[in-house]
Design an enzyme around this catalytic site. Structure first.
Site, PDB file in Angstrom:
ATOM      1  N   CYS A  93      49.286  63.538  65.594  1.00 50.95           N
ATOM      2  CA  CYS A  93      49.173  64.775  66.370  1.00 50.95           C
ATOM      3  C   CYS A  93      50.181  65.829  65.934  1.00 50.95           C
ATOM      4  CB  CYS A  93      49.293  64.506  67.867  1.00 50.95           C
ATOM      5  SG  CYS A  93      50.864  63.855  68.406  1.00 50.95           S
ATOM      6  N   CYS A  98      46.812  61.048  70.042  1.00 48.76           N
ATOM      7  CA  CYS A  98      46.244  61.485  68.766  1.00 48.76           C
ATOM      8  C   CYS A  98      45.612  62.851  68.999  1.00 48.76           C
ATOM      9  CB  CYS A  98      45.267  60.464  68.184  1.00 48.76           C
ATOM     10  SG  CYS A  98      43.732  60.229  69.068  1.00 48.76           S
ATOM     11  N   CYS A 112      53.070  67.070  69.641  1.00 47.99           N
ATOM     12  CA  CYS A 112      53.644  66.021  70.482  1.00 47.99           C
ATOM     13  C   CYS A 112      55.046  66.425  70.929  1.00 47.99           C
ATOM     14  CB  CYS A 112      53.719  64.699  69.716  1.00 47.99           C
ATOM     15  SG  CYS A 112      52.117  64.049  69.277  1.00 47.99           S
TER      16      CYS A 112
END
Length: 137
Positions: A85, A11, A89
């Protein structure tokens, strides 16, 4: 499969959702799964509301520290669970990805963190059922 599967929870701040998910998976899977968590912009400390919410169910995450998401950590993980995120990512071919849409408890109290904690537990339980098991486990 001779080694245990590895799961990476990601996250933004690695201070709330991903830490609660990692705590649940460690609690429910024991040493059968390698558990990792990271953030695209890690916070200084774990969210106190997340710590309190997990403490209420007997899981201590106070020994965890927000960590920065690295290419190697993602590459070395079998399953990558993202939680808001976005483009930070990394994507690797052949990896299993899930994006869990969860409210962010950042800046909120424990009353907000509790339902998120419970939602995460249900998702982790389903994840655990779906993970491959090493031979003999």
């Amino acid at each position: 499969m001779t080694t245990k599967p590895s799961v990476l929870f990601v996250c933004v701040h690695n201070a709330g959702r991903s830490q609660m998910a990692a705590g649940w998976l460690r609690h429910l899977a024991g040493d059968t799964v390698e558990v990792r968590s990271a953030g695209s912009e890690p916070a200084e400390t774990i969210n106190p509301a997340a710590v309190e919410a997990m403490h209420e169910v007997g899981i201590d995450i106070t020994d965890q520290t927000p960590a920065e998401l690295t290419w190697d950590t993602a590459q070395d993980s079998d399953v990558i669970i993202t939680m808001g995120c976005g483009d930070a990512c990394p994507v690797f071919p052949g990896k299993r990805y899930e994006d869990w849409k969860l409210d962010d408890p950042a800046g909120q109290g424990v009353d907000t963190a509790r339902p998120i904690r419970d939602d995460i537990r249900a998702r982790v339980e389903q994840l655990l059922i779906s993970l491959p098991r090493p031979a003999g486990k």
